[in-house]
Motif scaffolding. Structure first.
Motif, PDB file in Angstrom:
ATOM      1  N   HIS A  33       0.829  -1.459   0.048  1.00  0.00           N
ATOM      2  CA  HIS A  33       0.102  -0.042   0.012  1.00  0.00           C
ATOM      3  C   HIS A  33       0.826   1.286   0.105  1.00  0.00           C
ATOM      4  O   HIS A  33       1.553   1.579   0.996  1.00  0.00           O
ATOM      5  N   THR A  34       1.008   1.903  -0.984  1.00  0.00           N
ATOM      6  CA  THR A  34       1.592   3.156  -1.286  1.00  0.00           C
ATOM      7  C   THR A  34       1.191   4.263  -0.457  1.00  0.00           C
ATOM      8  O   THR A  34       1.765   5.008   0.365  1.00  0.00           O
ATOM      9  N   LYS A  35      -0.299   4.423  -0.284  1.00  0.00           N
ATOM     10  CA  LYS A  35      -1.060   5.359   0.265  1.00  0.00           C
ATOM     11  C   LYS A  35      -0.785   5.446   1.649  1.00  0.00           C
ATOM     12  O   LYS A  35      -0.356   6.786   2.406  1.00  0.00           O
ATOM     13  N   ASN A  36      -0.431   4.327   2.521  1.00  0.00           N
ATOM     14  CA  ASN A  36      -0.491   4.370   3.835  1.00  0.00           C
ATOM     15  C   ASN A  36       1.154   4.138   4.351  1.00  0.00           C
ATOM     16  O   ASN A  36       1.411   3.761   5.259  1.00  0.00           O
ATOM     17  N   VAL A  37       1.879   3.901   3.171  1.00  0.00           N
ATOM     18  CA  VAL A  37       3.362   4.012   3.425  1.00  0.00           C
ATOM     19  C   VAL A  37       3.827   2.597   3.673  1.00  0.00           C
ATOM     20  O   VAL A  37       4.921   2.571   4.154  1.00  0.00           O
ATOM     21  N   SER A  38       3.227   1.605   3.635  1.00  0.00           N
ATOM     22  CA  SER A  38       3.802   0.364   3.801  1.00  0.00           C
ATOM     23  C   SER A  38       4.591  -0.178   2.747  1.00  0.00           C
ATOM     24  O   SER A  38       4.537   0.488   1.591  1.00  0.00           O
ATOM     25  N   PHE A  39       5.423  -1.005   2.903  1.00  0.00           N
ATOM     26  CA  PHE A  39       6.522  -1.260   2.081  1.00  0.00           C
ATOM     27  C   PHE A  39       7.054  -2.636   2.356  1.00  0.00           C
ATOM     28  O   PHE A  39       6.720  -3.191   3.463  1.00  0.00           O
ATOM     29  N   GLU A  40       7.939  -3.293   1.531  1.00  0.00           N
ATOM     30  CA  GLU A  40       8.463  -4.667   1.818  1.00  0.00           C
ATOM     31  C   GLU A  40       9.971  -4.200   1.937  1.00  0.00           C
ATOM     32  O   GLU A  40      10.706  -3.613   0.925  1.00  0.00           O
ATOM     33  N   GLU A  41      10.869  -4.867   2.899  1.00  0.00           N
ATOM     34  CA  GLU A  41      12.276  -4.907   2.516  1.00  0.00           C
ATOM     35  C   GLU A  41      12.591  -6.081   1.624  1.00  0.00           C
ATOM     36  O   GLU A  41      12.204  -7.127   1.471  1.00  0.00           O
ATOM     37  N   VAL A  42      13.412  -5.896   0.920  1.00  0.00           N
ATOM     38  CA  VAL A  42      14.012  -6.700  -0.336  1.00  0.00           C
ATOM     39  C   VAL A  42      15.472  -6.803  -0.068  1.00  0.00           C
ATOM     40  O   VAL A  42      16.154  -5.687   0.282  1.00  0.00           O
ATOM     41  N   THR A  43      16.186  -8.068  -0.263  1.00  0.00           N
ATOM     42  CA  THR A  43      17.425  -8.138  -0.511  1.00  0.00           C
ATOM     43  C   THR A  43      17.891  -8.678  -1.779  1.00  0.00           C
ATOM     44  O   THR A  43      17.018  -9.758  -2.053  1.00  0.00           O
ATOM     45  N   VAL A  44      18.878  -8.492  -2.413  1.00  0.00           N
ATOM     46  CA  VAL A  44      19.454  -8.923  -3.776  1.00  0.00           C
ATOM     47  C   VAL A  44      20.652  -9.356  -3.579  1.00  0.00           C
ATOM     48  O   VAL A  44      21.551  -8.691  -3.299  1.00  0.00           O
ATOM     49  N   PRO A  45      20.945 -10.590  -3.710  1.00  0.00           N
ATOM     50  CA  PRO A  45      22.380 -11.080  -3.761  1.00  0.00           C
ATOM     51  C   PRO A  45      23.202 -10.592  -4.753  1.00  0.00           C
ATOM     52  O   PRO A  45      22.924 -10.408  -5.828  1.00  0.00           O
ATOM     53  N   VAL A  46      24.461  -9.942  -4.348  1.00  0.00           N
ATOM     54  CA  VAL A  46      25.260  -9.726  -5.323  1.00  0.00           C
ATOM     55  C   VAL A  46      26.668 -10.411  -4.919  1.00  0.00           C
ATOM     56  O   VAL A  46      26.678 -11.087  -4.214  1.00  0.00           O
TER      57      VAL A  46
END
Length: 334
Positions: A33-46
């Motif tokens: 939900h962008t409007k209530n500022v929720s987000f997901e933490e993501v990790t990308v292997p490098v």
């Protein structure tokens, strides 16, 4: 007391327990939900560990806008702006290597500015994006212009906040500083793995504010502190800056002006440049000349001058959001 409680709450929201992902498809299955500022933490292997990121929602089938922060900042720099953006696409805000929750580069080496365009290319290849959509500030803006110019067919738009090219450094001054940078870099290489000096939260907020020459307002430091601090093991009441100390000693090498012009003239994608009038960056004669040259060469280049400091997007996002919205609508990019 209330201020301390606020800062402590901010820092308790950390990135522990993140699981690497190799495709954004799995993330889109979660409700965002962008409007209530929720987000997901993501990790990308490098190759040297992992890169951390925040993914805000939008149309879960859409390709994300890649948001890139400035030098010694982190993905938290976009926290105030993203909720104000009326976009239908996800936004993926990266912590560059050595910043935020991302891994540091290997020991024994130093950071190099031209690694960042290669890093953008890595992300494009990793996520199998057909094109890259760029929203960037400062160091991220400079890296984005380099990428968009080198790979003009692989970028659909570029939004730059307060920077386009690296400032035209005085050659003599740079050479004068090199010995100091090299000595300090060696000291920091010897200290890797040891805990740096720690401070109270109030002290760190002031240090961050003053360290940017007050470009980041005291109130706005909270957004960067979320991802930029670790709790001291020696004193649990104190915290230290978690960014890689080697970042302070990047050797910014002056580039030949003809080379910079040759790179920049390849920029053909729709470009929005927002210049903060109270910022000292990109105000030298060559930077102005390059901006005017881009305006002449690229019919889809537009520039807006707005009141604010170098971190205007962080301190005054309400000024930036309408400009981005209108730009995306005008070019049918939303």
């Amino acid at each position: 007391m209330a201020k301390r409680l606020l800062l402590t709450t901010i820092l308790n929201h950390n990135a522990q327990g993140l699981k690497p992902v190799t495709s954004l498809a799995s993330i889109y299955l979660r409700k965002l939900h962008t409007k209530n500022v929720s987000f997901e933490e993501v990790t990308v292997p490098v190759r040297c560990g992992h890169v951390a990121a925040k993914l805000w929602g939008g149309d879960r089938n859409g390709q994300p806008i890649l948001a890139l922060h400035g030098w010694q900042d982190n993905a938290g720099t976009w926290d105030p702006l993203v909720p104000l953006l009326n976009v239908n696409r996800p936004i993926l805000a990266i912590d560059f290597p050595g910043h935020g929750f991302s891994s540091n580069i290997p020991q024994g080496v130093q950071y190099y500015p031209w690694e960042l365009p290669r890093f953008i290319y890595f992300l494009k290849k990793h996520f199998k994006w057909e094109k890259v959509s760029l929203l960037a500030h400062s160091m991220g803006s400079i890296a984005s212009l380099r990428f968009a110019s080198l790979f003009p067919d692989e970028v659909d738009f570029y939004i730059a906040i307060d920077s386009l090219i690296a400032d035209d450094y005085d050659l003599e001054a740079v050479i004068e500083r090199y010995p100091t940078h090299l000595r300090k870099l060696e000291l920091d290489l010897d200290r890797l793995g040891t805990e740096p000096p720690s401070y109270t939260l109030e002290e760190i907020a002031k240090i961050w504010h003053l360290g940017t020459k007050m470009s980041v307002s005291l109130e706005s430091t909270q957004y960067l502190m979320k991802r930029g601090l670790r709790q001291s093991k020696q004193d649990p009441n104190k915290y230290y800056f978690s960014r890689d100390a080697r970042l302070k000693h990047i050797l910014f090498t002056p580039e030949d002006k003809k080379f910079v012009e040759g790179v920049a003239k390849r920029l053909v994608c729709p470009t929005l440049y927002v210049k903060a009038i109270d910022s000292p960056f990109a105000t030298d004669a060559f930077s102005v000349e390059m901006r005017e040259s881009l305006e002449r060469r690229n019919k889809n280049f537009e520039c807006h001058f707005v009141p604010g400091t170098h971190h205007v997007h962080l301190n005054n996002p309400e000024i930036i959001a309408p400009l981005i919205h209108d730009f995306l609508q005008r070019h049918n990019l939303n």
